[in-house]
Design a protein around this motif. Structure first.
Motif: not given
Length: 229
Positions: A34-40, A149-157
């Motif tokens: 569930q972390g998104g594409v930045l987990m790759i 942190f970038l992944g979290t910011i993108i997800g929050m946006i």
């Protein structure tokens, strides 16, 4: 009043039961997914960190292992004037100390300062060979938390954009969205911490090997200044 209190209590128990059931139904791999594409890229950084740690650790451990009697044997050959045997020993020993001593033996007959300078040059090359690619771990230690942190910011946006466009502002939706988006930050911090530990451990091993090289150089130079048979 009692009926109202009882109803609130029952509702809270149902919510707690549902929340517990939901929490138990999510395993680690589902949570990571569930972390998104930045987990790759985070996973790739972890693989690179582990690879370079294992590769450098093997190389440094190999460089740190040498026969404890090596310098004694070299010293005996030099004191007996058998430079050929000393050169043969150093050439057949695959170790940084042996290569440094071999360079000193090649320079025999020259001033002691010139011999020491030549040995220091070889020592610098050996240090570079041991430290090669260790800085990659330092880079990963800094990059991984930023990716997280970038992944979290993108997800929050994305989450707030959906709230803005849909007009739905439900607490459980927001809370669920936030914890999912924090997965990348937690993963990035963990990878960064592991890489930082790898980096410091390898540097410690390099320092230990460098100390062995310095001690061997000092012993060799002292031997050259002793009277020979």
């Amino acid at each position: 009043m009692f009926l109202l209190y009882q109803a609130l209590t029952d509702t809270m128990q149902q919510v707690a039961t549902q929340a517990g059931a939901t929490a138990k139904s999510i395993n680690l791999w589902e949570l990571i997914a569930q972390g998104g594409v930045l987990m790759i890229p985070l996973a790739l950084l972890l693989v690179v960190a582990v690879y370079f740690f294992v590769e450098r650790n093997i190389a440094i451990n190999k460089a740190s292992r040498i026969d404890p009697n090596f310098m004694n044997i070299v010293r005996d050959h030099i004191m007996n004037g058998n430079i050929t045997a000393a050169r043969s020993l150093t050439k057949n020993t695959d170790h940084p100390v042996a290569r440094i001593i071999d360079k000193g033996l090649q320079r025999l007959g020259k001033p002691i300062d010139a011999i020491e300078k030549s040995m220091e040059n070889v020592g610098r090359i050996e240090m570079y060979n041991m430290e090669r690619n260790i800085n990659v771990l330092s880079m990963i230690a800094g990059m991984a938390p930023m990716f997280g942190f970038l992944g979290t910011i993108i997800g929050m946006i994305q989450m707030f954009y959906e709230i803005n466009t849909s007009g739905r502002f439900e607490l459980n939706t927001i809370a669920g969205g936030i914890y999912v988006k924090m997965i990348t930050s937690a993963t990035g911090l963990i990878i960064g911490l592991v890489s930082y530990l790898f980096y410091n451990y390898l540097n410690t091993q390099v320092d230990k090997t460098a100390n062995k090289m310095e001690v061997a150089t000092a012993e060799f130079l002292d031997t050259l200044q002793e009277p020979h048979k």
